[in-house]
Design a protein around this motif. Structure first.
Motif, PDB file in Angstrom:
ATOM      1  N   ASP A 138       1.043  -0.829   0.007  1.00 42.19           N
ATOM      2  CA  ASP A 138       0.096   0.251   0.420  1.00 42.19           C
ATOM      3  C   ASP A 138       0.963   1.387  -0.066  1.00 42.19           C
ATOM      4  OD1 ASP A 138      -3.058  -1.437  -0.139  1.00 42.19           O
ATOM      5  OD2 ASP A 138      -2.703  -1.395   2.319  1.00 42.19           O
ATOM      6  N   SER A 139       2.183   0.764   0.039  1.00 42.20           N
ATOM      7  CA  SER A 139       2.533   2.491  -0.020  1.00 42.20           C
ATOM      8  C   SER A 139       3.616   2.904  -0.871  1.00 42.20           C
ATOM      9  CB  SER A 139       4.122   2.072   1.155  1.00 42.20           C
ATOM     10  OG  SER A 139       4.542   1.082   0.321  1.00 42.20           O
ATOM     11  N   ARG A 140       2.625   2.198  -2.091  1.00 44.58           N
ATOM     12  CA  ARG A 140       4.026   2.535  -3.950  1.00 44.58           C
ATOM     13  C   ARG A 140       2.474   2.909  -3.478  1.00 44.58           C
ATOM     14  NH1 ARG A 140       8.046   3.352  -4.150  1.00 44.58           N
ATOM     15  NH2 ARG A 140       7.544   3.242  -6.431  1.00 44.58           N
ATOM     16  N   PRO A 141       3.029   3.556  -5.218  1.00 44.08           N
ATOM     17  CA  PRO A 141       2.069   4.401  -5.492  1.00 44.08           C
ATOM     18  C   PRO A 141       0.916   3.956  -6.460  1.00 44.08           C
ATOM     19  CG  PRO A 141       3.831   5.080  -6.617  1.00 44.08           C
ATOM     20  CD  PRO A 141       4.282   4.524  -6.156  1.00 44.08           C
ATOM     21  N   TYR A 142       0.966   2.510  -7.161  1.00 44.83           N
ATOM     22  CA  TYR A 142      -0.167   1.809  -8.047  1.00 44.83           C
ATOM     23  C   TYR A 142      -0.638   0.286  -7.094  1.00 44.83           C
ATOM     24  CZ  TYR A 142       0.715   4.152 -12.093  1.00 44.83           C
ATOM     25  OH  TYR A 142       0.809   5.303 -13.028  1.00 44.83           O
ATOM     26  N   VAL A 144       1.068  -2.062  -5.211  1.00 42.64           N
ATOM     27  CA  VAL A 144       2.063  -3.027  -5.290  1.00 42.64           C
ATOM     28  C   VAL A 144       4.042  -3.373  -5.680  1.00 42.64           C
ATOM     29  CG1 VAL A 144       0.751  -4.738  -6.600  1.00 42.64           C
ATOM     30  CG2 VAL A 144       1.837  -3.262  -7.903  1.00 42.64           C
ATOM     31  N   ASN A 145       4.376  -3.622  -5.074  1.00 43.07           N
ATOM     32  CA  ASN A 145       5.829  -3.744  -5.029  1.00 43.07           C
ATOM     33  C   ASN A 145       6.223  -5.250  -5.586  1.00 43.07           C
ATOM     34  OD1 ASN A 145       8.765  -3.007  -4.766  1.00 43.07           O
ATOM     35  ND2 ASN A 145       8.021  -2.379  -2.768  1.00 43.07           N
ATOM     36  N   ASN A 146       7.440  -5.119  -5.858  1.00 45.54           N
ATOM     37  CA  ASN A 146       7.949  -6.512  -6.891  1.00 45.54           C
ATOM     38  C   ASN A 146       8.964  -7.020  -5.564  1.00 45.54           C
ATOM     39  OD1 ASN A 146       9.374  -7.874  -8.884  1.00 45.54           O
ATOM     40  ND2 ASN A 146       7.564  -7.622  -9.555  1.00 45.54           N
ATOM     41  N   LEU A 147       9.234  -8.230  -5.578  1.00 47.36           N
ATOM     42  CA  LEU A 147      11.293  -8.212  -4.698  1.00 47.36           C
ATOM     43  C   LEU A 147      11.890  -8.684  -5.724  1.00 47.36           C
ATOM     44  CD1 LEU A 147       9.485 -12.302  -3.566  1.00 47.36           C
ATOM     45  CD2 LEU A 147      10.059 -10.142  -2.148  1.00 47.36           C
ATOM     46  N   VAL A 148      11.666  -8.929  -6.451  1.00 48.67           N
ATOM     47  CA  VAL A 148      12.948  -8.476  -7.929  1.00 48.67           C
ATOM     48  C   VAL A 148      12.942  -7.846  -8.230  1.00 48.67           C
ATOM     49  CG1 VAL A 148      13.508 -11.443  -8.473  1.00 48.67           C
ATOM     50  CG2 VAL A 148      12.261  -9.183 -10.148  1.00 48.67           C
ATOM     51  N   PHE A 149      12.404  -6.338  -8.319  1.00 51.58           N
ATOM     52  CA  PHE A 149      12.655  -5.019  -8.670  1.00 51.58           C
ATOM     53  C   PHE A 149      12.147  -4.227  -7.369  1.00 51.58           C
ATOM     54  CE2 PHE A 149      12.639  -2.043 -12.137  1.00 51.58           C
ATOM     55  CZ  PHE A 149      13.136  -1.542 -11.994  1.00 51.58           C
ATOM     56  N   PRO A 150      12.477  -4.094  -5.947  1.00 50.17           N
ATOM     57  CA  PRO A 150      11.985  -2.801  -5.154  1.00 50.17           C
ATOM     58  C   PRO A 150      11.301  -1.618  -5.797  1.00 50.17           C
ATOM     59  CG  PRO A 150      13.956  -4.816  -4.690  1.00 50.17           C
ATOM     60  CD  PRO A 150      14.244  -4.706  -5.959  1.00 50.17           C
ATOM     61  N   ASP A 151      10.403  -1.200  -5.030  1.00 49.28           N
ATOM     62  CA  ASP A 151      10.286  -0.029  -5.528  1.00 49.28           C
ATOM     63  C   ASP A 151       9.818  -0.272  -6.699  1.00 49.28           C
ATOM     64  OD1 ASP A 151      10.084   0.668  -2.638  1.00 49.28           O
ATOM     65  OD2 ASP A 151      11.985   1.769  -2.676  1.00 49.28           O
ATOM     66  N   HIS A 174       7.253  -8.370  11.123  1.00 50.76           N
ATOM     67  CA  HIS A 174       6.052  -7.598   9.795  1.00 50.76           C
ATOM     68  C   HIS A 174       6.719  -6.610   9.209  1.00 50.76           C
ATOM     69  CE1 HIS A 174       3.624  -3.595   9.558  1.00 50.76           C
ATOM     70  NE2 HIS A 174       2.621  -4.182   9.469  1.00 50.76           N
ATOM     71  N   GLU A 175       6.048  -5.688   8.398  1.00 56.61           N
ATOM     72  CA  GLU A 175       6.235  -5.200   7.109  1.00 56.61           C
ATOM     73  C   GLU A 175       7.493  -4.239   7.242  1.00 56.61           C
ATOM     74  OE1 GLU A 175       3.325  -3.588   4.636  1.00 56.61           O
ATOM     75  OE2 GLU A 175       2.822  -2.737   6.351  1.00 56.61           O
ATOM     76  N   ASP A 176       7.301  -3.723   8.488  1.00 56.08           N
ATOM     77  CA  ASP A 176       9.006  -3.046   9.333  1.00 56.08           C
ATOM     78  C   ASP A 176       9.859  -3.630   9.323  1.00 56.08           C
ATOM     79  OD1 ASP A 176       6.543  -1.224   8.894  1.00 56.08           O
ATOM     80  OD2 ASP A 176       6.608  -1.493  11.624  1.00 56.08           O
ATOM     81  N   ASP A 177      10.063  -5.117   9.177  1.00 59.76           N
ATOM     82  CA  ASP A 177      11.006  -6.171   9.042  1.00 59.76           C
ATOM     83  C   ASP A 177      12.112  -6.484   8.011  1.00 59.76           C
ATOM     84  OD1 ASP A 177      10.541  -6.095  12.000  1.00 59.76           O
ATOM     85  OD2 ASP A 177       9.213  -8.079  12.049  1.00 59.76           O
TER      86      ASP A 177
END
Length: 248
Positions: A138-142, A144-151, A174-177
């Motif tokens: 939810d922190s990304r504009p669309y 979604v994020n990607n494991l091999v291409f962060p942000d 948690h995701e903060d980790d």
């Protein structure tokens, strides 16, 4: 002698460094084996269909021509115009799109890359894993994020087919980790996981072909070249022995 070896090491080290980093595994997630086969024309045809339907609206293939692709993957001119060409493009034109670079930067925050050489400057396994590694963020504009291409800056255009994945964090954290152990499918798409894997493999196969259309032909000719060189070495060596036998 030592100075010569030292000079060679100085020259070779920068060239070998990327290979050494890749061999050590780096810090990214482990890539999945794509298992592509450039001889599989049916896979290439499916990959071309998926690409023009889901990817080419944003990502061009500006170094490929429609009719060359059609000939290489084994489809007719009529099939090319019916299934792979949209709009008023001609079969002899390059596989570009109407998206202007400035619009791409405005909507996605960065210039949208042409993917003709995607598997050359990455690798097929990276592209295959990338297509499977989108997850909710939810922190990304669309969203979604990607494991091999962060942000990553693009939306997951295949989400309707793959479904929605959530990150699973190590030790139940948690995701903060920030330590992701894997992904979990929480909302199925219209394709089963196996069907989506095959789709990602077909797209990767097509992009690998596009990156080097002559790869199979180059390998085929390479065998004959090596055989020719081996024969010439044999003949030349024996000719040399025959020529010098009376002198030695």
């Amino acid at each position: 002698m030592r100075k010569s070896l030292f000079a060679i090491l100085l020259i070779a080290t920068p060239l070998l460094a990327p290979a050494l980093v890749m061999a050590s595994g780096g810090h990214g997630p482990e890539l999945e084996h794509s298992g592509i086969d450039l001889k599989d024309k049916a896979s290439l045809q499916r990959g071309a269909k998926y690409y023009v339907n889901y990817c080419q609206g944003c990502h061009s293939l500006q170094y490929s021509r429609y009719n060359r692709v059609a000939a290489d993957i084994g489809i007719t001119e009529a099939q090319l115009e019916k299934f792979l060409i949209f709009g008023d493009a001609k079969s002899g034109e390059l596989m570009t799109n109407a998206l202007r670079p400035e619009d791409g930067e405005k909507w996605f925050g960065t210039a949208i890359p042409d993917l003709t050489l995607a598997t050359r400057w990455r690798e097929p396994d990276w592209v295959y894993t990338y297509l499977k590694s989108f997850y909710v963020d939810d922190s990304r504009p669309y969203g979604v994020n990607n494991l091999v291409f962060p942000d990553v800056g693009m939306p997951h255009v295949l989400a309707g087919l793959q479904g929605v994945q959530e990150a699973v964090y190590k030790g139940g954290g948690h995701e903060d980790d920030g330590h992701i152990a894997g992904l979990k499918l929480v909302e199925p798409g219209t394709l089963t996981p196996e069907e989506y894997d095959n789709m990602a493999r077909d797209i990767t196969n097509f992009l690998t072909y596009v990156g080097e259309p002559m790869k199979l032909e180059r390998r085929r000719l390479g065998i004959y070249v090596l055989l020719f060189l081996g024969l010439m070495f044999f003949l030349t060596y024996n000719l040399k022995k025959e020529y010098w036998k009376d002198i030695h």
